[in-house]
Design an enzyme around this catalytic site. Structure first.
Site, PDB file in Angstrom:
ATOM      1  N   SER A 187       1.906 -13.245  -4.103  1.00 57.37           N
ATOM      2  CA  SER A 187       1.627 -13.764  -2.886  1.00 57.37           C
ATOM      3  C   SER A 187       0.159 -14.974  -3.131  1.00 57.37           C
ATOM      4  CB  SER A 187       1.051 -12.697  -2.562  1.00 57.37           C
ATOM      5  OG  SER A 187       0.126 -12.912  -1.202  1.00 57.37           O
ATOM      6  N   TYR A 194      -4.389  -5.329  -2.706  1.00 59.07           N
ATOM      7  CA  TYR A 194      -3.319  -5.781  -2.839  1.00 59.07           C
ATOM      8  C   TYR A 194      -3.515  -7.462  -3.100  1.00 59.07           C
ATOM      9  CZ  TYR A 194       0.644  -8.712  -1.156  1.00 59.07           C
ATOM     10  OH  TYR A 194       1.768  -9.139  -0.836  1.00 59.07           O
TER      11      TYR A 194
HETATM   12  N1  LIG Z   1       7.007  -9.835   3.172  1.00 52.03           N
HETATM   13  C1  LIG Z   1       5.825 -10.713   2.695  1.00 52.03           C
HETATM   14  O1  LIG Z   1       5.052 -11.053   4.080  1.00 52.03           O
HETATM   15  C2  LIG Z   1       5.208 -10.672   1.458  1.00 52.03           C
HETATM   16  C3  LIG Z   1       4.618 -11.965   1.663  1.00 52.03           C
HETATM   17  C4  LIG Z   1       4.088 -12.078  -0.112  1.00 52.03           C
HETATM   18  C5  LIG Z   1       4.450 -12.069  -1.228  1.00 52.03           C
HETATM   19  N2  LIG Z   1       5.492 -10.423  -0.803  1.00 52.03           N
HETATM   20  C6  LIG Z   1       6.025 -10.190  -2.267  1.00 52.03           C
HETATM   21  O2  LIG Z   1       7.569  -9.935  -2.650  1.00 52.03           O
HETATM   22  C7  LIG Z   1       7.680  -8.963  -2.906  1.00 52.03           C
HETATM   23  C8  LIG Z   1       8.670  -8.358  -1.574  1.00 52.03           C
HETATM   24  O3  LIG Z   1       7.917  -7.830  -0.445  1.00 52.03           O
HETATM   25  P1  LIG Z   1       8.347  -7.007   0.444  1.00 52.03           P
HETATM   26  O4  LIG Z   1       8.199  -7.292   1.275  1.00 52.03           O
HETATM   27  O5  LIG Z   1      10.314  -7.375   0.397  1.00 52.03           O
HETATM   28  O6  LIG Z   1       8.802  -5.112   0.237  1.00 52.03           O
HETATM   29  P2  LIG Z   1       9.255  -3.879   1.035  1.00 52.03           P
HETATM   30  O7  LIG Z   1       8.719  -2.894   0.875  1.00 52.03           O
HETATM   31  O8  LIG Z   1      10.178  -3.986   2.388  1.00 52.03           O
HETATM   32  O9  LIG Z   1      10.647  -4.098  -0.227  1.00 52.03           O
HETATM   33  C9  LIG Z   1       9.956  -3.510  -1.769  1.00 52.03           C
HETATM   34  C10 LIG Z   1      11.346  -2.791  -2.108  1.00 52.03           C
HETATM   35  O10 LIG Z   1      10.395  -2.089  -3.753  1.00 52.03           O
HETATM   36  C11 LIG Z   1      10.992  -1.590  -3.828  1.00 52.03           C
HETATM   37  N3  LIG Z   1      10.292  -0.131  -4.615  1.00 52.03           N
HETATM   38  C12 LIG Z   1       9.098   0.059  -4.114  1.00 52.03           C
HETATM   39  N4  LIG Z   1       8.234   1.302  -4.847  1.00 52.03           N
HETATM   40  C13 LIG Z   1       9.421   0.852  -6.359  1.00 52.03           C
HETATM   41  C14 LIG Z   1       9.284   0.914  -7.643  1.00 52.03           C
HETATM   42  N5  LIG Z   1       8.537   1.502  -7.973  1.00 52.03           N
HETATM   43  N6  LIG Z   1      10.412   0.992  -8.593  1.00 52.03           N
HETATM   44  C15 LIG Z   1      11.641  -0.075  -7.656  1.00 52.03           C
HETATM   45  N7  LIG Z   1      11.695  -0.471  -6.752  1.00 52.03           N
HETATM   46  C16 LIG Z   1      10.266   0.515  -5.557  1.00 52.03           C
HETATM   47  C17 LIG Z   1      10.623  -0.099  -2.008  1.00 52.03           C
HETATM   48  O11 LIG Z   1      12.538   0.557  -2.047  1.00 52.03           O
HETATM   49  C18 LIG Z   1      11.739  -1.589  -1.394  1.00 52.03           C
HETATM   50  O12 LIG Z   1      12.892  -1.675  -1.760  1.00 52.03           O
HETATM   51  C19 LIG Z   1       6.668  -8.015  -2.656  1.00 52.03           C
HETATM   52  O13 LIG Z   1       6.108  -8.113  -4.408  1.00 52.03           O
HETATM   53  C20 LIG Z   1       5.497  -8.671  -1.631  1.00 52.03           C
HETATM   54  O14 LIG Z   1       4.553  -8.733  -2.502  1.00 52.03           O
HETATM   55  C21 LIG Z   1       5.378 -10.233   0.112  1.00 52.03           C
END
Ligand SMILES: NC(=O)c1ccc[n+]([C@@H]2O[C@H](COP(=O)([O-])OP(=O)(O)OC[C@H]3O[C@@H](n4cnc5c(N)ncnc54)[C@H](O)[C@@H]3O)[C@@H](O)[C@H]2O)c1
Length: 256
Positions: A145, A168
């Protein structure tokens, strides 16, 4: 770019960002393994994507914080498809009481998210890279991120219940550096490891936050999950064959 015959595992594949990546990869003809701890969402997504552009898509359960579970995922995928071209780490494990403002974060809360998230990404990278070494090639894309390298502007959260959690910042900076470490360690094994660092993704955030956040961007502001796919596709392609250990930032200029 043709993704046909590429076998790609997406951890967190049923999540907000992971689901879009799985959809795009399936549409491009890849064999997509949706790997997630949430079995209901994962199976539902697999059912929706089955047959999209003739691709093979399936759900396999995984808990990225369990070495046994990660290894079962690898073995099941290899037994069925004989190779794995890439793993995309897009899971987002959250520990106890995750997401509070710094004043309210205890030592145990802090450690619990660190364990699950850094520990989980470490395990996926380690176990897949060991399997990749056996097959002679491999590709890892880790989701970090902008907050892995950029100090938050707390002003954008003022007047909202949101914050940028301190856990984070620690987790995402560690993922960038772990990617470099792994890239160096597995350089001689033809395994590439890179990071993608997105800015904020639009998801019903309050208007006051959006106004302040978007004012710091070039033209779009908060992005949509689909805005990340071009970079994922690039890193999976031969166009990126000489790129390893790098962190690609997609944030519409927010951190500049
Ligand atoms: N959404 C944002 O604004 C954003 C911005 C920058 C980076 N990110 C990064 O992108 C990635 C995805 O984020 P997102 O927004 O899609 O999150 P999200 O919470 O929507 O989805 C994450 C998924 O991971 C799964 N998960 C959680 N724990 C787990 C485990 N122990 N084993 C396997 N699966 C597991 C959940 O069931 C979920 O389906 C993350 O690394 C996040 O830090 C997100």
């Amino acid at each position: 770019m043709d993704m046909k015959d590429k076998v790609v595992v997406v951890t967190g594949g049923a999540g907000f960002i992971g689901r879009d990546i799985c959809q795009q990869l399936a549409a491009a003809g890849a064999v997509v393994i949706i790997a997630d701890i949430n079995e209901d969402s994962g199976r539902q997504l697999a059912d929706t994507l089955k047959g999209v552009s003739g691709s093979l898509t399936e759900f396999l359960p995984v808990d990225i914080s369990s070495a046994k579970s990660v290894n079962v995922l690898i073995q099941q995928t290899l037994e069925k498809y004989s190779k794995i071209d890439a793993v995309i780490n897009a899971a987002y494990p959250r520990g106890a009481n995750y997401g509070h403002k710094l004043d309210d974060v205890t030592y145990l809360d802090f450690c619990s998210s660190i364990d699950l998230h850094i520990g989980g990404y470490f395990l996926v990278m380690k176990e897949f890279c060991l399997a990749f070494r056996q097959q002679g090639f491999g590709n890892v894309i880790n989701f970090s991120s902008i907050y892995g390298f950029h100090a938050p502007d707390f002003n954008v959260y003022e007047g909202t219940p949101m914050t940028m959690p301190v856990e984070y910042a620690a987790i995402k900076s560690a993922i960038i550096q772990l990617s470099r470490y792994f890239a160096k360690y597995f350089k001689k094994d033809s395994i590439r490891i890179n990071c993608i660092s997105p800015g904020g993704i639009l998801d019903a955030q309050p208007d006051s936050f959006l106004d302040k956040y978007n004012a710091k961007c070039m033209h779009k502001g908060m992005l949509d999950p689909v805005d990340l796919y071009g970079t994922v596709r690039f890193l999976l392609s031969d166009g990126a064959i000489h790129i390893t250990g790098q962190n690609l930032v997609i944030d519409d200029g927010f951190t500049l």
